[in-house]
Design a protein around this motif. Structure first.
Motif, PDB file in Angstrom:
ATOM      1  N   ALA A 234      48.293  26.311  52.411  1.00 30.79           N
ATOM      2  CA  ALA A 234      47.990  27.649  53.117  1.00 30.79           C
ATOM      3  C   ALA A 234      49.077  28.381  53.541  1.00 30.79           C
ATOM      4  O   ALA A 234      48.889  29.506  53.650  1.00 30.79           O
ATOM      5  CB  ALA A 234      47.378  26.933  54.490  1.00 30.79           C
ATOM      6  N   GLU A 235      50.258  27.896  53.711  1.00 31.91           N
ATOM      7  CA  GLU A 235      51.575  28.691  53.979  1.00 31.91           C
ATOM      8  C   GLU A 235      51.744  29.374  52.736  1.00 31.91           C
ATOM      9  O   GLU A 235      52.702  30.417  53.183  1.00 31.91           O
ATOM     10  CB  GLU A 235      52.501  27.522  54.366  1.00 31.91           C
ATOM     11  N   SER A 236      51.459  29.172  51.550  1.00 26.01           N
ATOM     12  CA  SER A 236      51.802  29.879  50.551  1.00 26.01           C
ATOM     13  C   SER A 236      51.028  30.881  49.930  1.00 26.01           C
ATOM     14  O   SER A 236      51.031  31.396  48.812  1.00 26.01           O
ATOM     15  CB  SER A 236      52.508  28.913  49.326  1.00 26.01           C
ATOM     16  N   ILE A 237      49.757  30.977  50.326  1.00 19.46           N
ATOM     17  CA  ILE A 237      48.653  31.963  49.914  1.00 19.46           C
ATOM     18  C   ILE A 237      49.209  33.436  50.005  1.00 19.46           C
ATOM     19  O   ILE A 237      49.921  33.903  50.876  1.00 19.46           O
ATOM     20  CB  ILE A 237      47.370  31.939  50.890  1.00 19.46           C
ATOM     21  N   GLU A 238      48.908  34.055  48.906  1.00 19.66           N
ATOM     22  CA  GLU A 238      49.297  35.456  48.628  1.00 19.66           C
ATOM     23  C   GLU A 238      48.084  36.322  48.310  1.00 19.66           C
ATOM     24  O   GLU A 238      47.222  35.736  47.557  1.00 19.66           O
ATOM     25  CB  GLU A 238      50.295  35.478  47.235  1.00 19.66           C
ATOM     26  N   ALA A 239      47.999  37.594  48.666  1.00 23.07           N
ATOM     27  CA  ALA A 239      47.028  38.420  48.200  1.00 23.07           C
ATOM     28  C   ALA A 239      47.626  39.928  47.588  1.00 23.07           C
ATOM     29  O   ALA A 239      48.900  40.257  48.152  1.00 23.07           O
ATOM     30  CB  ALA A 239      46.362  38.581  49.418  1.00 23.07           C
ATOM     31  N   SER A 240      46.941  40.421  46.802  1.00 24.04           N
ATOM     32  CA  SER A 240      47.288  41.695  46.396  1.00 24.04           C
ATOM     33  C   SER A 240      46.146  42.402  45.936  1.00 24.04           C
ATOM     34  O   SER A 240      45.279  42.020  46.034  1.00 24.04           O
ATOM     35  CB  SER A 240      48.363  41.554  45.145  1.00 24.04           C
TER      36      SER A 240
ATOM     37  N   ASN B 152      43.200  26.795  37.984  1.00 27.62           N
ATOM     38  CA  ASN B 152      44.106  26.233  36.732  1.00 27.62           C
ATOM     39  C   ASN B 152      44.942  25.012  37.717  1.00 27.62           C
ATOM     40  O   ASN B 152      44.703  24.774  38.728  1.00 27.62           O
ATOM     41  CB  ASN B 152      45.019  27.341  36.341  1.00 27.62           C
ATOM     42  N   ASP B 153      46.049  24.669  36.823  1.00 28.42           N
ATOM     43  CA  ASP B 153      46.801  23.379  37.413  1.00 28.42           C
ATOM     44  C   ASP B 153      47.564  23.947  38.555  1.00 28.42           C
ATOM     45  O   ASP B 153      47.601  22.833  39.348  1.00 28.42           O
ATOM     46  CB  ASP B 153      47.820  23.151  36.169  1.00 28.42           C
ATOM     47  N   LYS B 154      47.866  24.866  38.746  1.00 28.72           N
ATOM     48  CA  LYS B 154      48.729  25.441  40.053  1.00 28.72           C
ATOM     49  C   LYS B 154      48.125  26.037  41.207  1.00 28.72           C
ATOM     50  O   LYS B 154      48.540  26.173  42.099  1.00 28.72           O
ATOM     51  CB  LYS B 154      49.906  26.164  39.444  1.00 28.72           C
ATOM     52  N   SER B 155      46.940  26.520  40.892  1.00 32.23           N
ATOM     53  CA  SER B 155      46.257  27.187  41.958  1.00 32.23           C
ATOM     54  C   SER B 155      44.746  27.593  41.863  1.00 32.23           C
ATOM     55  O   SER B 155      44.363  27.348  40.677  1.00 32.23           O
ATOM     56  CB  SER B 155      47.025  28.625  42.124  1.00 32.23           C
ATOM     57  N   PHE B 156      44.250  27.953  42.823  1.00 33.07           N
ATOM     58  CA  PHE B 156      42.717  28.612  42.736  1.00 33.07           C
ATOM     59  C   PHE B 156      42.843  30.124  42.904  1.00 33.07           C
ATOM     60  O   PHE B 156      43.946  30.437  43.664  1.00 33.07           O
ATOM     61  CB  PHE B 156      41.995  27.954  43.902  1.00 33.07           C
ATOM     62  N   ASN B 157      42.136  30.857  42.289  1.00 31.87           N
ATOM     63  CA  ASN B 157      42.359  32.357  42.451  1.00 31.87           C
ATOM     64  C   ASN B 157      40.921  32.948  42.644  1.00 31.87           C
ATOM     65  O   ASN B 157      40.194  32.559  42.121  1.00 31.87           O
ATOM     66  CB  ASN B 157      42.907  32.658  41.103  1.00 31.87           C
ATOM     67  N   ILE B 158      41.009  33.832  43.473  1.00 34.39           N
ATOM     68  CA  ILE B 158      39.913  34.504  44.166  1.00 34.39           C
ATOM     69  C   ILE B 158      40.104  36.006  43.712  1.00 34.39           C
ATOM     70  O   ILE B 158      40.883  36.502  44.208  1.00 34.39           O
ATOM     71  CB  ILE B 158      39.659  34.556  45.616  1.00 34.39           C
ATOM     72  N   GLU B 159      38.899  36.584  43.270  1.00 33.57           N
ATOM     73  CA  GLU B 159      39.079  38.122  43.063  1.00 33.57           C
ATOM     74  C   GLU B 159      37.678  38.564  43.683  1.00 33.57           C
ATOM     75  O   GLU B 159      36.738  38.114  43.309  1.00 33.57           O
ATOM     76  CB  GLU B 159      38.965  38.420  41.502  1.00 33.57           C
ATOM     77  N   LEU B 160      37.885  39.668  44.457  1.00 35.36           N
ATOM     78  CA  LEU B 160      36.623  40.435  44.976  1.00 35.36           C
ATOM     79  C   LEU B 160      36.896  41.910  44.745  1.00 35.36           C
ATOM     80  O   LEU B 160      37.871  42.743  44.607  1.00 35.36           O
ATOM     81  CB  LEU B 160      36.901  40.399  46.587  1.00 35.36           C
ATOM     82  N   SER B 161      35.579  42.467  44.250  1.00 39.03           N
ATOM     83  CA  SER B 161      35.482  43.736  43.908  1.00 39.03           C
ATOM     84  C   SER B 161      35.289  44.517  45.125  1.00 39.03           C
ATOM     85  O   SER B 161      34.354  44.576  45.869  1.00 39.03           O
ATOM     86  CB  SER B 161      34.542  43.941  42.959  1.00 39.03           C
TER      87      SER B 161
END
Length: 122
Positions: free
Chosen positions: A89-95, A21-30
């Motif tokens: 890279a300093e602001s990457i988040e994961a959940s 999207n305009d602000k980020s790339f998003n990765i989802e892994l099953s």
């Protein structure tokens, strides 16, 4: 999106969704069956590396405590993605929730990149 961005390079891969999207790339892994403690996420030389290793053990016993059946299950995966240069890279988040690992890779502030500096001639 450029075909080289987010290209994977390693085997035994979980299903993956990548969105932008305009602000980020998003990765989802099953990754069902993996706890957050099992998962390792690193960035090295422009490559996002996601790996996990889990070992579970189950056994069935009769009333005299003799092992009737014992099963070991070890599972692991490793997946790497070449990330775009405009990722902060300093602001990457994961959940992780319900067997899905979500990683958000924020884009660098576009205004900083597009800023034109005028150099005055003396």
């Amino acid at each position: 999106m450029n075909d080289d961005l987010f290209s994977f390079v390693e085997g035994n891969l979980p299903a993956t969704n990548i969105t932008e999207n305009d602000k980020s790339f998003n990765i989802e892994l099953s990754i069902p069956g993996f706890k957050k403690e099992d998962v390792r996420i690193e960035i090295e030389k422009g490559v996002l590396k996601i790996s996990a290793q889990s070992e579970t053990q189950s056994e069935e016993k009769d009333e005299n405590e003799k092992v009737l059946r014992q099963e070991f299950r070890a599972s692991s995966f490793s997946r790497s993605f070449a990330i775009p240069e405009n990722v902060d890279a300093e602001s990457i988040e994961a959940s992780q929730k319900d067997g899905v690992l979500q990683i958000t890779l924020p884009k660098l502030n576009k205004a900083l990149e597009d800023k034109v500096k005028k150099i005055e001639i003396k």
